[in-house]
Design an enzyme around this catalytic site. Sequence first.
Site, mmCIF file in Angstrom:
data_model
loop_
_atom_site.group_PDB
_atom_site.id
_atom_site.type_symbol
_atom_site.label_atom_id
_atom_site.label_comp_id
_atom_site.label_asym_id
_atom_site.label_seq_id
_atom_site.Cartn_x
_atom_site.Cartn_y
_atom_site.Cartn_z
ATOM 1 N N GLU A 299 -85.094 -1.524 -49.334
ATOM 2 C CA GLU A 299 -84.427 -0.559 -48.450
ATOM 3 C C GLU A 299 -83.366 -1.231 -47.580
ATOM 4 O OE1 GLU A 299 -87.305 -1.891 -48.028
ATOM 5 O OE2 GLU A 299 -87.859 -2.063 -45.912
ATOM 6 N N CYS B 171 -93.454 -4.833 -48.534
ATOM 7 C CA CYS B 171 -93.753 -5.846 -47.512
ATOM 8 C C CYS B 171 -95.027 -5.479 -46.732
ATOM 9 C CB CYS B 171 -92.538 -6.051 -46.627
ATOM 10 S SG CYS B 171 -92.555 -7.668 -45.855
ATOM 11 N N HIS C 261 -87.835 -6.231 -49.517
ATOM 12 C CA HIS C 261 -87.371 -5.000 -48.854
ATOM 13 C C HIS C 261 -86.177 -4.370 -49.577
ATOM 14 C CE1 HIS C 261 -89.429 -5.326 -44.885
ATOM 15 N NE2 HIS C 261 -89.456 -6.600 -45.198
HETATM 16 N N1 GLN Z 1 -95.540 -10.023 -41.689
HETATM 17 C C1 GLN Z 1 -95.618 -8.586 -41.651
HETATM 18 C C2 GLN Z 1 -97.073 -8.105 -41.721
HETATM 19 O O1 GLN Z 1 -97.939 -8.888 -41.881
HETATM 20 C C3 GLN Z 1 -94.820 -7.973 -42.769
HETATM 21 C C4 GLN Z 1 -93.369 -8.252 -42.568
HETATM 22 C C5 GLN Z 1 -92.464 -7.193 -43.108
HETATM 23 O O2 GLN Z 1 -92.877 -6.080 -43.444
HETATM 24 N N2 GLN Z 1 -91.198 -7.519 -43.097
HETATM 25 O O3 GLN Z 1 -97.306 -6.946 -41.619
#
Ligand code: GLN
Length: 224
Positions: free
Chosen positions: A200, A89, A198
């Site tokens: 995790e 992410c 994610h």
């Molecule tokens: N929107 C977040 C970013 O731009 C990422 C979101 C996440 O890691 N759940 O860093």
Amino acid sequence: MTQEIEEYKKIRVGVLALQGAFAEHIILLNTLPQVSEAVAVRNGQEIAQVDALVIPGGESTTMALIAERSGFWPALQEFVQTHPTWGTCAGLILLSETITSGGTLKGDQKLLGGLGISIKRNAFGTQKESFEAGLHVEGLEDAARLFPGVFIRAPAIDQILKPDEVQVVAKLERDYGTTPKGTIVAVKQGHLLGSAFHPELTRDNRMHLYFVKMAQEYIAKQSK
Ligand code: GLN
């Protein structure tokens, strides 16, 4: 939970712990027999003691800012260029070459780079629009069993900039809101792995096993 012992040397895995969901990664990594220890990494001394790194979800701008202000950024960037690293992410955003658009993007957001992709931040909307998608992940153990992809303000991979080097690992299997079926959500390039979701935040450790095995193979090849 999947467990299997390989002939490779066990590895010590660091999880970037400046901000975000690092504790959850450490717990899942510590379930794997291939991992001697999973530890939090916050500075140059700590990163020098691990074989591979996970960059968790969270807020990519905040992580970059903290790493820069504390003087950790150059060591972090050097590590990522030469050691197995997996970004989930926000971590995927940091490993991207460039950002196409999205959210509160500031033109000067710092990236570590390495993955030949462009990324769209917050591609699926706000926190409220978080969702879970069953994914087929190429090369995953027990691959026929869908992986529970948890997407929270997730980015999507917009474009593969280096098609000869970047391997697509997972795609959305149907439309989610305005994001179409076929959108790429996980990629691999050499020693780097990136996923928009994610792993995790699930009890399924197969993505962690996938990364650890990829890291072990890479490390074994380097030492030949
Ligand atoms: N929107 C977040 C970013 O731009 C990422 C979101 C996440 O890691 N759940 O860093």
